[in-house]
Design a protein around this motif. Structure first.
Motif, PDB file in Angstrom:
ATOM      1  N   LEU A   1       0.828  -1.202   0.000  1.00  0.00           N
ATOM      2  CA  LEU A   1       0.000   0.000   0.000  1.00  0.00           C
ATOM      3  C   LEU A   1       0.866   1.257   0.000  1.00  0.00           C
ATOM      4  O   LEU A   1       0.553   2.247  -0.670  1.00  0.00           O
ATOM      5  CB  LEU A   1      -0.912  -0.017   1.232  1.00  0.00           C
ATOM      6  CG  LEU A   1      -1.929   1.120   1.343  1.00  0.00           C
ATOM      7  CD1 LEU A   1      -2.924   1.041   0.198  1.00  0.00           C
ATOM      8  CD2 LEU A   1      -2.665   1.036   2.679  1.00  0.00           C
TER       9      LEU A   1
ATOM     10  N   LYS B   1       2.225   1.841  -3.509  1.00  0.00           N
ATOM     11  CA  LYS B   1       1.180   2.354  -4.394  1.00  0.00           C
ATOM     12  C   LYS B   1       0.918   3.838  -4.135  1.00  0.00           C
ATOM     13  O   LYS B   1       0.769   4.630  -5.065  1.00  0.00           O
ATOM     14  CB  LYS B   1      -0.108   1.557  -4.197  1.00  0.00           C
ATOM     15  CG  LYS B   1      -0.027   0.117  -4.685  1.00  0.00           C
ATOM     16  CD  LYS B   1      -1.340  -0.605  -4.441  1.00  0.00           C
ATOM     17  CE  LYS B   1      -1.281  -2.044  -4.937  1.00  0.00           C
ATOM     18  NZ  LYS B   1      -2.547  -2.763  -4.696  1.00  0.00           N
ATOM     19  N   TRP B   2       0.860   4.203  -2.863  1.00  0.00           N
ATOM     20  CA  TRP B   2       0.612   5.603  -2.522  1.00  0.00           C
ATOM     21  C   TRP B   2       1.776   6.488  -2.967  1.00  0.00           C
ATOM     22  O   TRP B   2       1.575   7.619  -3.405  1.00  0.00           O
ATOM     23  CB  TRP B   2       0.387   5.725  -1.024  1.00  0.00           C
ATOM     24  CG  TRP B   2       0.156   7.129  -0.559  1.00  0.00           C
ATOM     25  CD1 TRP B   2       0.889   7.838   0.330  1.00  0.00           C
ATOM     26  CD2 TRP B   2      -0.897   8.007  -0.968  1.00  0.00           C
ATOM     27  NE1 TRP B   2       0.383   9.085   0.506  1.00  0.00           N
ATOM     28  CE2 TRP B   2      -0.717   9.227  -0.280  1.00  0.00           C
ATOM     29  CE3 TRP B   2      -1.970   7.880  -1.846  1.00  0.00           C
ATOM     30  CZ2 TRP B   2      -1.567  10.303  -0.449  1.00  0.00           C
ATOM     31  CZ3 TRP B   2      -2.824   8.968  -2.015  1.00  0.00           C
ATOM     32  CH2 TRP B   2      -2.616  10.159  -1.319  1.00  0.00           C
TER      33      TRP B   2
ATOM     34  N   THR C   1     -10.917  11.649   4.451  1.00  0.00           N
ATOM     35  CA  THR C   1     -11.909  10.842   3.741  1.00  0.00           C
ATOM     36  C   THR C   1     -11.806  11.037   2.236  1.00  0.00           C
ATOM     37  O   THR C   1     -11.885  10.073   1.463  1.00  0.00           O
ATOM     38  CB  THR C   1     -13.327  11.204   4.215  1.00  0.00           C
ATOM     39  OG1 THR C   1     -13.414  11.022   5.636  1.00  0.00           O
ATOM     40  CG2 THR C   1     -14.363  10.326   3.541  1.00  0.00           C
TER      41      THR C   1
ATOM     42  N   LYS D   1      -8.788   9.232   0.932  1.00  0.00           N
ATOM     43  CA  LYS D   1      -9.033   7.791   0.902  1.00  0.00           C
ATOM     44  C   LYS D   1      -9.925   7.415  -0.270  1.00  0.00           C
ATOM     45  O   LYS D   1      -9.711   6.393  -0.930  1.00  0.00           O
ATOM     46  CB  LYS D   1      -9.679   7.359   2.220  1.00  0.00           C
ATOM     47  CG  LYS D   1      -9.831   5.860   2.371  1.00  0.00           C
ATOM     48  CD  LYS D   1     -10.388   5.498   3.730  1.00  0.00           C
ATOM     49  CE  LYS D   1     -10.523   3.992   3.877  1.00  0.00           C
ATOM     50  NZ  LYS D   1     -11.069   3.625   5.218  1.00  0.00           N
ATOM     51  N   GLN D   2     -10.926   8.236  -0.553  1.00  0.00           N
ATOM     52  CA  GLN D   2     -11.811   7.971  -1.684  1.00  0.00           C
ATOM     53  C   GLN D   2     -11.060   8.055  -3.006  1.00  0.00           C
ATOM     54  O   GLN D   2     -11.274   7.238  -3.905  1.00  0.00           O
ATOM     55  CB  GLN D   2     -12.978   8.960  -1.670  1.00  0.00           C
ATOM     56  CG  GLN D   2     -13.966   8.730  -0.541  1.00  0.00           C
ATOM     57  CD  GLN D   2     -15.049   9.791  -0.499  1.00  0.00           C
ATOM     58  OE1 GLN D   2     -14.972  10.810  -1.199  1.00  0.00           O
ATOM     59  NE2 GLN D   2     -16.061   9.578   0.330  1.00  0.00           N
ATOM     60  N   LYS D   3     -10.172   9.037  -3.141  1.00  0.00           N
ATOM     61  CA  LYS D   3      -9.388   9.157  -4.365  1.00  0.00           C
ATOM     62  C   LYS D   3      -8.459   7.966  -4.531  1.00  0.00           C
ATOM     63  O   LYS D   3      -8.263   7.460  -5.637  1.00  0.00           O
ATOM     64  CB  LYS D   3      -8.583  10.458  -4.338  1.00  0.00           C
ATOM     65  CG  LYS D   3      -9.421  11.709  -4.525  1.00  0.00           C
ATOM     66  CD  LYS D   3      -8.547  12.947  -4.561  1.00  0.00           C
ATOM     67  CE  LYS D   3      -9.387  14.200  -4.779  1.00  0.00           C
ATOM     68  NZ  LYS D   3      -8.547  15.429  -4.806  1.00  0.00           N
ATOM     69  N   PHE D   4      -7.893   7.514  -3.422  1.00  0.00           N
ATOM     70  CA  PHE D   4      -6.999   6.361  -3.486  1.00  0.00           C
ATOM     71  C   PHE D   4      -7.763   5.113  -3.913  1.00  0.00           C
ATOM     72  O   PHE D   4      -7.311   4.349  -4.768  1.00  0.00           O
ATOM     73  CB  PHE D   4      -6.343   6.142  -2.121  1.00  0.00           C
ATOM     74  CG  PHE D   4      -5.390   4.981  -2.088  1.00  0.00           C
ATOM     75  CD1 PHE D   4      -4.097   5.120  -2.547  1.00  0.00           C
ATOM     76  CD2 PHE D   4      -5.797   3.749  -1.603  1.00  0.00           C
ATOM     77  CE1 PHE D   4      -3.219   4.054  -2.522  1.00  0.00           C
ATOM     78  CE2 PHE D   4      -4.931   2.678  -1.573  1.00  0.00           C
ATOM     79  CZ  PHE D   4      -3.632   2.830  -2.039  1.00  0.00           C
ATOM     80  N   ASN D   5      -8.944   4.906  -3.323  1.00  0.00           N
ATOM     81  CA  ASN D   5      -9.746   3.733  -3.674  1.00  0.00           C
ATOM     82  C   ASN D   5     -10.277   3.816  -5.103  1.00  0.00           C
ATOM     83  O   ASN D   5     -10.591   2.791  -5.715  1.00  0.00           O
ATOM     84  CB  ASN D   5     -10.913   3.589  -2.696  1.00  0.00           C
ATOM     85  CG  ASN D   5     -10.453   3.266  -1.288  1.00  0.00           C
ATOM     86  OD1 ASN D   5      -9.387   2.678  -1.092  1.00  0.00           O
ATOM     87  ND2 ASN D   5     -11.231   3.654  -0.291  1.00  0.00           N
ATOM     88  N   GLN D   6     -10.381   5.037  -5.612  1.00  0.00           N
ATOM     89  CA  GLN D   6     -10.880   5.211  -6.968  1.00  0.00           C
ATOM     90  C   GLN D   6      -9.897   4.662  -8.000  1.00  0.00           C
ATOM     91  O   GLN D   6     -10.293   4.151  -9.043  1.00  0.00           O
ATOM     92  CB  GLN D   6     -11.126   6.701  -7.226  1.00  0.00           C
ATOM     93  CG  GLN D   6     -11.770   6.994  -8.571  1.00  0.00           C
ATOM     94  CD  GLN D   6     -12.035   8.471  -8.749  1.00  0.00           C
ATOM     95  OE1 GLN D   6     -11.720   9.283  -7.879  1.00  0.00           O
ATOM     96  NE2 GLN D   6     -12.617   8.827  -9.876  1.00  0.00           N
ATOM     97  N   TYR D   7      -8.607   4.757  -7.686  1.00  0.00           N
ATOM     98  CA  TYR D   7      -7.592   4.272  -8.613  1.00  0.00           C
ATOM     99  C   TYR D   7      -7.222   2.815  -8.359  1.00  0.00           C
ATOM    100  O   TYR D   7      -6.733   2.132  -9.241  1.00  0.00           O
ATOM    101  CB  TYR D   7      -6.334   5.137  -8.518  1.00  0.00           C
ATOM    102  CG  TYR D   7      -6.517   6.513  -9.106  1.00  0.00           C
ATOM    103  CD1 TYR D   7      -6.611   6.694 -10.476  1.00  0.00           C
ATOM    104  CD2 TYR D   7      -6.605   7.637  -8.281  1.00  0.00           C
ATOM    105  CE1 TYR D   7      -6.781   7.951 -11.021  1.00  0.00           C
ATOM    106  CE2 TYR D   7      -6.771   8.899  -8.820  1.00  0.00           C
ATOM    107  CZ  TYR D   7      -6.857   9.048 -10.189  1.00  0.00           C
ATOM    108  OH  TYR D   7      -7.031  10.294 -10.728  1.00  0.00           O
ATOM    109  N   PHE D   8      -7.425   2.350  -7.131  1.00  0.00           N
ATOM    110  CA  PHE D   8      -7.040   0.977  -6.793  1.00  0.00           C
ATOM    111  C   PHE D   8      -8.240   0.265  -6.182  1.00  0.00           C
ATOM    112  O   PHE D   8      -8.513   0.374  -5.029  1.00  0.00           O
ATOM    113  CB  PHE D   8      -5.857   0.970  -5.814  1.00  0.00           C
ATOM    114  CG  PHE D   8      -4.611   1.556  -6.408  1.00  0.00           C
ATOM    115  CD1 PHE D   8      -3.769   0.793  -7.186  1.00  0.00           C
ATOM    116  CD2 PHE D   8      -4.305   2.891  -6.204  1.00  0.00           C
ATOM    117  CE1 PHE D   8      -2.627   1.336  -7.731  1.00  0.00           C
ATOM    118  CE2 PHE D   8      -3.166   3.440  -6.750  1.00  0.00           C
ATOM    119  CZ  PHE D   8      -2.323   2.659  -7.517  1.00  0.00           C
TER     120      PHE D   8
END
Length: 221
Positions: free
Chosen positions: A21, A24-25, A211, A214-221
């Motif tokens: 993680l 990736k970040w 938040t 985190k949403q932007k991160f989950n959007q790409y992965f």
């Protein structure tokens, strides 16, 4: 739209593999930085604080290098009593550095009390008691309200200390008396509510930013 498209296209070209993680970040940060510079260009940041000269920056870096970092205050392996002792030594040095005056003394005392209370609160927040009775019985939003409530006195201490430091002894005493001595109980309640609201808004905004990230991160992965 152009920036968003470039970032998406570039992210899709990165092989996922078995990256952690953190890796990736790190890739995402590099992508955002490079594509931002490509789309928006670069511009040197101009400081708005004219009083921050090269000499001031040098002094700040020296304190950070020779006093703050060696104290190990933020190290997770340092015991609580050691942290408080080192914090006391740091504030003692600040008191001597800025001049042995009453306003500086009161500023250091108020800030040391605030730092001590904050350190004790952080220590309590990592305890099993807090996890068992606070986190289990309060929702995330109510927990933030609880933290804002106990943070409120620290914010008030910080405000009063700055009155002494920047305004001098007479100004600090005047503000202290006006806020804590001469007010009626209703006025004091209003002041507490104002400081609580400031802490609550700050925590909610910080939570909102986390938040969104985190949403932007989950959007790409």
């Amino acid at each position: 739209m152009e920036y968003d498209k470039k970032c998406r296209d570039f992210v899709m070209t990165i092989p996922s593999g078995n990256k952690t993680l953190e890796e990736k970040w790190k890739n995402i940060k590099q992508i955002l930085k490079s594509k931002s510079e490509e789309v928006l260009g670069t511009q040197e940041k101009e400081t708005q604080k004219l009083w921050i000269t090269e000499k001031i920056v040098e002094l700040i870096n020296q304190r950070r290098k020779y006093i703050y970092k060696p104290s190990g205050y933020h190290s997770e392996t340092v015991r609580l009593d050691t942290k408080l002792t080192r914090s006391f030594l740091c504030f003692t040095f600040i008191f001597i550095w800025h001049g042995l005056t009453w306003e500086v003394f009161l500023w250091t005392v108020f800030n040391f009390i605030g730092i001590t209370l904050e350190t004790l609160a952080r220590f309590f927040g990592k305890s099993s008691y807090y996890s068992r009775y606070i986190k289990c019985n309060l929702s995330e939003s109510n927990e933030r309200r609880f933290l804002a409530f106990i943070t409120c006195p620290l914010t008030m201490l910080s405000a009063i200390s700055n009155f002494f430091f920047f305004g001098g002894l007479d100004a600090g005493i005047s503000y202290f008396e006006a806020i804590f001595v001469l007010n009626t109980w209703m006025q004091n309640i209003i002041i507490i509510i104002i400081f609580y609201s400031m802490c609550q808004i700050s925590m909610e905004f910080n939570h909102y930013q986390k938040t969104k990230k985190k949403q932007k991160f989950n959007q790409y992965f």
